[in-house]
Each structure stands twice: as structure tokens, then as C-alpha cells.
Design an enzyme around this catalytic site. Structure first.
Site, PDB file in Angstrom:
ATOM      1  N   GLY A 112       0.841  -1.204   0.000  1.00  0.00           N
ATOM      2  CA  GLY A 112       0.000   0.000   0.000  1.00  0.00           C
ATOM      3  C   GLY A 112       0.870   1.245   0.000  1.00  0.00           C
ATOM      4  O   GLY A 112       1.961   1.247   0.582  1.00  0.00           O
ATOM      5  N   GLY A 190      -7.286  -7.512  -7.968  1.00  0.00           N
ATOM      6  CA  GLY A 190      -5.863  -7.432  -8.304  1.00  0.00           C
ATOM      7  C   GLY A 190      -5.220  -8.759  -7.943  1.00  0.00           C
ATOM      8  O   GLY A 190      -5.882  -9.800  -7.908  1.00  0.00           O
ATOM      9  N   ARG A 191      -3.916  -8.681  -7.656  1.00  0.00           N
ATOM     10  CA  ARG A 191      -3.176  -9.906  -7.296  1.00  0.00           C
ATOM     11  C   ARG A 191      -3.791 -10.596  -6.086  1.00  0.00           C
ATOM     12  O   ARG A 191      -3.943 -11.817  -6.050  1.00  0.00           O
ATOM     13  CB  ARG A 191      -1.717  -9.539  -6.950  1.00  0.00           C
ATOM     14  CG  ARG A 191      -0.906  -9.002  -8.089  1.00  0.00           C
ATOM     15  CD  ARG A 191       0.401  -8.438  -7.562  1.00  0.00           C
ATOM     16  NE  ARG A 191       0.156  -7.196  -6.832  1.00  0.00           N
ATOM     17  CZ  ARG A 191       0.449  -5.975  -7.292  1.00  0.00           C
ATOM     18  NH1 ARG A 191       1.047  -5.835  -8.438  1.00  0.00           N
ATOM     19  NH2 ARG A 191       0.170  -4.901  -6.581  1.00  0.00           N
ATOM     20  N   HIS A 321      -4.410  -5.546  11.904  1.00  0.00           N
ATOM     21  CA  HIS A 321      -3.642  -5.374  10.660  1.00  0.00           C
ATOM     22  C   HIS A 321      -2.487  -6.382  10.567  1.00  0.00           C
ATOM     23  O   HIS A 321      -1.314  -5.992  10.516  1.00  0.00           O
ATOM     24  CB  HIS A 321      -3.120  -3.937  10.548  1.00  0.00           C
ATOM     25  CG  HIS A 321      -2.808  -3.527   9.137  1.00  0.00           C
ATOM     26  ND1 HIS A 321      -2.870  -2.234   8.684  1.00  0.00           N
ATOM     27  CD2 HIS A 321      -2.410  -4.250   8.057  1.00  0.00           C
ATOM     28  CE1 HIS A 321      -2.533  -2.172   7.409  1.00  0.00           C
ATOM     29  NE2 HIS A 321      -2.252  -3.396   7.005  1.00  0.00           N
ATOM     30  N   ILE A 322      -2.862  -7.657  10.506  1.00  0.00           N
ATOM     31  CA  ILE A 322      -1.826  -8.703  10.500  1.00  0.00           C
ATOM     32  C   ILE A 322      -1.838  -9.524   9.213  1.00  0.00           C
ATOM     33  O   ILE A 322      -1.235 -10.607   9.159  1.00  0.00           O
ATOM     34  CB  ILE A 322      -1.984  -9.677  11.699  1.00  0.00           C
ATOM     35  CG1 ILE A 322      -3.396 -10.288  11.731  1.00  0.00           C
ATOM     36  CG2 ILE A 322      -1.648  -8.976  13.007  1.00  0.00           C
ATOM     37  CD1 ILE A 322      -3.511 -11.526  12.599  1.00  0.00           C
TER      38      ILE A 322
HETATM   39  O1  LIG Z   1       0.339  -2.391   2.529  1.00  0.00           O
HETATM   40  C1  LIG Z   1       0.786  -3.419   3.015  1.00  0.00           C
HETATM   41  O2  LIG Z   1       1.922  -3.828   2.760  1.00  0.00           O
HETATM   42  C2  LIG Z   1      -0.052  -4.225   3.917  1.00  0.00           C
HETATM   43  O3  LIG Z   1      -1.131  -3.549   4.413  1.00  0.00           O
HETATM   44  C3  LIG Z   1       0.787  -4.798   5.058  1.00  0.00           C
HETATM   45  O4  LIG Z   1       0.076  -5.882   5.548  1.00  0.00           O
END
Ligand SMILES: O=C(O)[C@H](O)CO
Length: 356
Positions: A112, A190-191, A321-322
């Protein structure tokens, strides 16, 4: 200190040692004027190892598992050539001004990039690395785990078993909904969406639908998913899974209009970014029974305050957020971010560069 680090290179605990040795101070190679890199956090060992082994930069790192305070970040970026950051740091005009014209590379250990001011970066000609692909499998896997935990009410059930609510076997108790013969909707193909579809297919899902900014015909044909409007996605999905990027277009798109079109039995899952969802609207949809349940790996803010109303709902499963949190994945993300940064500093093609 440096020779101590070097002697540890041959030791199998190298990686952990490097983290310890290198955190608190800038590491300089005598006689060389190397580009300066600032790392905003303790990172998985493979990332630091890659940077160290390259021997082509001077590293300074924030020695904590918690984010660097903004004031410290603003101080530390001054005069650096490359910044290695995480999704928790907002890299905006203020940070880029504080860094000054020497900064040519920003490498984020994340797929992200909504925390980066892309326009500012582009205007300054700063190259940006990110970490797609290496976390796809882990995020897809966690999405399935969260979906099952939510739809089969695992957290509630564990609580009941522990706290005396079990009683006897009851035909109507703790019933959730199953994936067999269901319709699954993917918001953002997406992926990660593709990897989720591939993992869900063996559960006997009847139909996969998706909505995205535009149809993705080749991919959709490959994995047999049908493009529908957002409204149809909401109406038809038994399970609606959000895995799109956070952009100005997707911000808040899961709102009361969307929830009001969903089935009362629907399960809503979000492993993308919290801001794609209007949380107040989600709360009302869950509390009023407009939808059956939700599983969230991402929220606004993060961490979500422990007294947040969503935590009070039994039909809302919240994870911290894991999604990408496997040891292998986090190491791969850290190493990829390091290789992006090193390539950027050398003026070479990055393994994964964000096109600005
Ligand atoms: O954007 C990212 O890399 C993810 O949210 C991490 O889990």
C-alpha cells in the site's frame, strides 16, 4: 562496533545481531562518503542484512518496534539520500522539505502507498519502491482465515466455550453461514483478489463476482469471475471481500448505500485499508442487523481504540492489521524494500518501482 559486526557475519545469528548492532548509531565505513539512508523502524532481519551486505550506504535506524515520532523523523531525514519507511509514516511535503534536495529514493516496506504523497514525490523526481507480490499469498490466506472466523463465528464460539455458555449441544446455536453454493463478491480484483478466489474455489463457491474501477477482462476470464456493478455486487454477494487499494476514488465507498443493498445474511470482509469503509455506517449496518457480520483486519484509526463501539459487537471480528504477518513474508517485504532502495540509489531499475 563495526569490527564486532563483521565478525558476527559468519555466525548463524548474524541477522539478529545486525539488528542489535546497527540500531542506535549511524554506521560509517571509514574513508568513504556513502549515501545516507534512514530506516524508520526496526525491520525484519533480511532487510537490514541486504542493506548491510551491499556496503554501499550509511544507515541510521529508529531503534523501536513503535513508529518514530514525527518530530524525530523530521530531524533525522535532513540531508539523507534514501528513506526506508513503513505504512505508518506519512511521507508528505513536510517530510520531503525536511529531507531536502539530497533525497532521491523513498522505499516503503508495504504494498500500500496511500501514506505517500505521490504528487510531491513526483514533482521532486524522487523514485519510489514498494513491495507487491511477496505478500499476496499471506494476505490471501489471512483473508480466508478472517472470513471463516467471521462467518462461522469462531471468536464468539471460543468465548462461549471458555466462559460457560456452552451448555448442551443445541441445533440452533452458533449457526453461521457456509461457503458451499454461495456467491462471493470481490471489490478490487488485483493480485490479492485473484489469490483469494483461487483459495476459496475448493470450498464449493457457486459464483464469483467482482467490481473494480474498470473490468479486468483477461484476469477475470482466467479465474472465472464476472464483472458486475457495485450495486449488483452488494445485492448478490453472500460474502463481500474488500481488497482494493485506498485511493481518492475508493475512500469511504463501503458506506450506508452499499450496506443497505446487501443481504441481511451477508458477511463483509476488509483486508485492504480501513478508510475504504465508512466505519460509522458499518457499525449501524451490523448493530441493526442490516448485514450479518464483518471481519476487519484494517480500521481507522490503527490501533482502533479499545472502547470503540465496533469492539462491542459480537458480529464484528477485528484483527490488528496482520494480513501479511508471517515471518517469511515480512522478511521478503523487508528484503524487497532494501533492494528497491539500493537499486534506486545506484540509479538502476528497482525490482518493484511505483510508476509515478
Ligand atoms: O500495505 C501493506 O503492505 C499491507 O497492508 C501490510 O500488511
Amino acid at each position: 562496533m563495526w569490527s564486532l559486526c563483521r565478525s558476527n557475519v559468519l555466525h548463524k545469528t548474524l541477522v539478529a545481531q545486525l539488528n542489535t548492532c546497527c540500531r542506535l548509531q549511524a554506521m560509517k565505513t571509514a574513508g568513504k562518503n556513502l549515501p545516507k539512508v534512514y530506516i524508520t523502524r526496526r525491520i525484519p532481519p533480511d532487510g537490514l542484512k541486504a542493506l548491510q551486505q551491499a556496503g554501499s550506504c550509511e544507515i541510521e535506524q529508529w531503534d523501536s518496534d513503535d513508529p518514530v515520532p514525527r518530530s524525530e523523523l523530521l530531524k533525522k531525514v535532513s540531508g539523507i539520500h534514501a528513506l526506508y519507511c513503513l505504512l505508518t509514516e506519512k511521507i508528505d511535503k513536510e517530510v520531503l522539505d525536511a529531507a531536502g534536495p539530497s533525497l532521491t529514493v523513498v522505499s516503503t516496506m508495504s504494498v500500500g502507498y496511500d501514506h505517500l504523497s505521490l504528487e510531491e514525490l513526483k514533482n521532486r523526481g524522487i523514485r519510489v519502491g514498494f513491495t507487491p507480490d511477496v505478500l499476496t499469498e499471506a494476505v490471501a490466506e489471512l483473508t480466508i482465515a478472517l472470513l471463516l472466523a467471521t462467518s462461522r463465528r469462531l471468536i464468539e464460539a471460543v468465548e462461549e466455550a471458555k466462559n460457560g455458555g456452552w451448555g448442551t449441544w443445541k441445533p440452533l446455536w452458533m449457526c453461521g453461514s457456509g461457503l458451499t453454493e454461495s456467491t462471493v463478491g470481490i471489490l478490487g480484483l488485483g493480485r490479492i483478489g485473484e489469490a483469494i478466489v483461487n483459495r476459496l474455489r475448493p470450498f464449493g463457491v457457486n459464483k464469483f463476482l467482482y467490481n473494480d474501477i474498470a473490468p479486468r477482462e483477461e484476469l477475470a476470464a482466467k479465474i472465472s469471475v464476472d464483472f458486475v456493478s457495485l450495486e449488483e455486487l452488494a445485492k448478490q454477494s453472500d460474502f463481500l471481500i474488500v481488497c482494493c487499494a485506498l485511493t481518492p476514488e475508493t475512500q469511504g465507498m463501503c458506506n450506508k448505500q452499499l450496506f443497505s443493498k446487501m443481504k441481511r445474511s451477508a458477511v463483509f470482509i476488509n483486508t485492504s485499508r480501513g478508510a475504504v469503509v465508512n466505519q460509522e455506517d458499518l457499525y449501524h449496518a451490523l448493530a441493526s442487523g442490516q448485514i450479518a457480520s464483518a471481519g476487519l483486519d484494517v480500521t481507522v484509526p490503527e490501533p482502533l481504540p479499545t472502547n470503540h463501539p465496533l469492539f462491542k459487537l459480537k458480529n464484528c471480528v477485528i484483527l490488528p492489521h496482520i494480513a501479511s504477518a508471517t515471518v517469511e513474508t515480512r522478511n521478503a517485504m523487508a528484503a524487497l524494500a532494501a533492494h528497491n532502495l539500493l537499486a534506486g540509489l545506484k540509479g538502476e531499475a528497482m525490482p518493484k518501482e511505483l510508476k509515478l
